[in-house]
Design an enzyme around this catalytic site. Structure first.
Site, PDB file in Angstrom:
ATOM      1  N   ASP A   1     110.583  53.019 -57.343  1.00 52.69           N
ATOM      2  CA  ASP A   1     109.401  51.685 -57.804  1.00 52.69           C
ATOM      3  C   ASP A   1     108.437  52.205 -58.640  1.00 52.69           C
ATOM      4  O   ASP A   1     107.645  53.022 -58.683  1.00 52.69           O
ATOM      5  CB  ASP A   1     109.212  51.608 -56.036  1.00 52.69           C
ATOM      6  CG  ASP A   1     107.632  50.614 -56.416  1.00 52.69           C
ATOM      7  OD1 ASP A   1     108.004  49.009 -56.345  1.00 52.69           O
ATOM      8  OD2 ASP A   1     107.002  50.525 -56.413  1.00 52.69           O
TER       9      ASP A   1
ATOM     10  N   ASP B   1     113.659  55.475 -67.441  1.00 56.51           N
ATOM     11  CA  ASP B   1     113.806  56.930 -67.388  1.00 56.51           C
ATOM     12  C   ASP B   1     114.684  58.020 -67.408  1.00 56.51           C
ATOM     13  O   ASP B   1     116.627  57.357 -68.102  1.00 56.51           O
ATOM     14  CB  ASP B   1     113.063  56.714 -66.292  1.00 56.51           C
ATOM     15  CG  ASP B   1     111.356  55.888 -65.814  1.00 56.51           C
ATOM     16  OD1 ASP B   1     111.019  55.821 -66.932  1.00 56.51           O
ATOM     17  OD2 ASP B   1     111.426  56.326 -64.805  1.00 56.51           O
TER      18      ASP B   1
ATOM     19  N   LYS C   1     110.155  60.324 -69.048  1.00 57.03           N
ATOM     20  CA  LYS C   1     109.431  62.384 -69.173  1.00 57.03           C
ATOM     21  C   LYS C   1     110.197  63.415 -68.441  1.00 57.03           C
ATOM     22  O   LYS C   1     110.426  63.416 -67.876  1.00 57.03           O
ATOM     23  CB  LYS C   1     108.200  61.905 -68.328  1.00 57.03           C
ATOM     24  CG  LYS C   1     107.019  61.039 -69.533  1.00 57.03           C
ATOM     25  CD  LYS C   1     106.315  60.679 -68.953  1.00 57.03           C
ATOM     26  CE  LYS C   1     105.377  59.550 -69.133  1.00 57.03           C
ATOM     27  NZ  LYS C   1     105.806  58.251 -69.502  1.00 57.03           N
TER      28      LYS C   1
ATOM     29  N   MET D   1     107.440  66.174 -55.668  1.00 60.62           N
ATOM     30  CA  MET D   1     106.708  67.147 -56.465  1.00 60.62           C
ATOM     31  C   MET D   1     108.158  68.371 -56.960  1.00 60.62           C
ATOM     32  O   MET D   1     108.092  68.977 -57.420  1.00 60.62           O
ATOM     33  CB  MET D   1     105.776  68.296 -55.338  1.00 60.62           C
ATOM     34  CG  MET D   1     106.839  68.366 -54.175  1.00 60.62           C
ATOM     35  SD  MET D   1     106.340  69.597 -53.191  1.00 60.62           S
ATOM     36  CE  MET D   1     105.529  71.170 -54.531  1.00 60.62           C
TER      37      MET D   1
ATOM     38  N   ALA E   1     111.450  56.910 -53.799  1.00 60.76           N
ATOM     39  CA  ALA E   1     112.026  57.767 -53.550  1.00 60.76           C
ATOM     40  C   ALA E   1     112.575  58.685 -51.857  1.00 60.76           C
ATOM     41  O   ALA E   1     113.112  58.598 -51.318  1.00 60.76           O
ATOM     42  CB  ALA E   1     112.156  58.674 -53.825  1.00 60.76           C
TER      43      ALA E   1
ATOM     44  N   PRO F   1     172.328  44.182 -68.537  1.00 59.22           N
ATOM     45  CA  PRO F   1     173.196  43.710 -67.972  1.00 59.22           C
ATOM     46  C   PRO F   1     173.840  42.418 -67.895  1.00 59.22           C
ATOM     47  O   PRO F   1     174.696  41.423 -67.745  1.00 59.22           O
ATOM     48  CB  PRO F   1     174.043  45.013 -67.237  1.00 59.22           C
ATOM     49  CG  PRO F   1     173.035  46.023 -67.200  1.00 59.22           C
ATOM     50  CD  PRO F   1     171.470  45.270 -67.434  1.00 59.22           C
TER      51      PRO F   1
END
Length: 485
Positions: free
Chosen positions: A306, A251, A273, A386, A335, A45
């Site tokens: 690593d 990986d 794997k 493991m 880890a 406006p």
């Protein structure tokens, strides 16, 4: 989680864009559109004095009145910049019906595109967006970048733009061209531009282009430890290698967050794997490293944790050495270190753990080769790579070798990731505890007196699960260690 926006730089030169609104916010949007060469059509406006002046100068068109859907005819984009929520929603709805992208200022839910905070140095533009959720954060980051990037970056873009055709002709292969730019940007040209020596900078670029092409050479393979998952644990050298790579052989367990830090146009090949499902043979990984390196590529072999801690990095380097392929190694946080730290578990303690043993026990054959008498010794911490297989055999052999069944443990699942879980208990109940909590791979087992601190020193993610002190010995260890810490 909000959906990621698709980043887009739009060429609006000579294209009509509708801006609904005539106030100060609309004025800022129109100014940005004029800077981009667009043809703003303002509907409102009334207008601010500056917008009114641009109308008088013929720089913008003005449609006086209240919004109607016909205002969106023959425009490429629309921006709603009014202070009336009903009008803004009507604009967004009409744009959706016309399949037009619309930005509603300060309303991310109604917007189909966002206008980012912008750092501009000539043709170089860096856009920062918070997806409309926190514009002030985007502006804060823009101010930081403004102080880091001087005007010479715009001059560099202009110089390279003038020579773009010659550069592409001189270096038609993408990898070779990228390495030319890497050397150029690390050389004298940017420095000369910062020193306002434009002619000298252009001469240096011409000299670099005139050098005789180098004969194709063998590439290089860099073994990079990606850590356990948190991208913040990557080293600076890892980031550099990932952003220089032509090919990334990674990986299966390398996290999506880590892969997102790599060069976007690098070829990514999963060579992981798995105990279940598809696995890539180590011989095939060797063959792929050799193939890409002999093609002159920079190959990153990206491994979880690593490369030299149960990562078969030594085998891969021996293969590369035997085939005269250059290589580098970038260590990663293994880890054991990350899982312990993110679980509040010190791997060593002056009074209770003077040694750490890193052990892999993925299958029966590897379990049979371990020195169980050494593993059963006290005053040490075991970090066992493991997963969750063989826990019952591991417990039985360790107890048979003399380790007390009351020693505490911590199973760390998805260590350092957002989905991390820490399960605690005592050695005697290790297999049953893992089953009851349905622990899944990747998981690391930490065993020793220090793991009793998982409950008292918890700092990351959800609190540990399981019994904090299921036996008198475990409880006493936790109490003693807490006081010592």
């Amino acid at each position: 989680m909000s959906t990621a926006l698709f980043p887009l730089f739009a060429d609006l030169r000579g294209r009509a864009v509708r801006v609904v609104g005539g106030g100060a916010v609309a004025e800022r949007k129109v100014e940005a559109l004029l800077h981009a060469g667009a043809l703003p059509r303002v509907g409102a406006p009334a207008l601010t004095p500056r917008l009114d002046q641009w109308v008088a100068e013929g720089r913008i068109q003005w449609t006086a009145g209240e919004f109607i859907p016909a205002w969106l005819d023959a425009v490429w984009l629309v921006i709603a910049a009014t202070d009336d929520p009903a009008v803004n929603r009507a604009v967004a709805d009409a744009a959706e019906s016309c399949r037009l992208l619309a930005n509603v200022v300060d309303d991310a839910e109604l917007s189909s595109f966002q206008v980012p905070a912008l750092v501009e140095r000539g043709a170089l533009q860096i856009a920062i967006s918070s997806g409309g959720h926190a514009p002030m954060v985007a502006r804060h980051i823009r101010r930081q970048l403004e102080t880091l990037l001087d005007a010479s970056w715009g001059e560099l873009i202009a110089l390279l733009g003038r020579q773009r055709t010659r550069i592409r002709t001189r270096f038609p292969e993408m990898g070779e061209r990228r390495r030319f730019f890497e050397n150029l940007l690390a050389g004298a040209v940017p420095r000369l531009l910062r020193q306002h020596q434009g002619q000298a900078a252009e001469a240096e670029l011409q000299r670099a282009l005139s050098l005789a092409p180098r004969a194709p050479t063998v590439g290089i393979v860099t073994l990079v430890g990606a850590g356990p998952g948190d991208a913040g644990l990557l080293t600076l050298n890892a980031l550099r290698a990932m952003n220089e790579a032509d090919v990334i052989l990674h990986d299966r367990l390398v996290s999506a967050e880590v892969l997102a830090m790599a060069r976007r146009d690098a070829t990514r090949i999963e060579v992981g794997k798995s105990a279940k499902g598809h696995s890539t043979r180590q011989e095939d990984i060797h063959a792929q490293m050799l193939e890409h390196a002999r093609a002159g590529k920079r190959v990153v072999r990206l491994k979880g944790g690593d490369s030299f801690v149960f990562g078969r990095g030594g085998e891969e380097l021996e293969f590369l050495k035997a085939h005269d392929v250059p290589f580098e190694v970038v260590p990663g946080i293994t880890a054991a270190l990350a899982c312990a730290a993110y679980s509040g578990i010190p791997l060593t303690h002056r009074d209770h753990a003077q040694a750490v043993r890193l052990v892999t026990a993925h299958c029966k054959d590897s379990l049979d080769t371990l020195d169980w008498q050494a593993l059963a010794q006290e005053r040490q911490t075991l970090a066992v790579y493991m997963g969750v297989a063989g826990l019952e055999t591991f417990r039985d052999k360790l107890i048979a070798a003399g380790r007390t069944p009351h020693i505490p443990f911590a199973l760390v699942e998805n260590g350092s990731r957002r989905t991390q879980r820490v399960i605690t208990g005592t050695l005697a109940d290790l297999p049953q505890t893992a089953r009851s909590f349905d622990v899944q791979s990747p998981a690391l087992l930490l065993l020793g007196e220090v793991t009793a601190l998982a409950h008292t020193l918890h700092w990351y993610g959800d609190a540990p699960l399981g019994d904090a002190a299921s036996t008198h010995e475990s409880n006493a260890a936790a109490h003693t260690l807490s006081r010592a810490a």
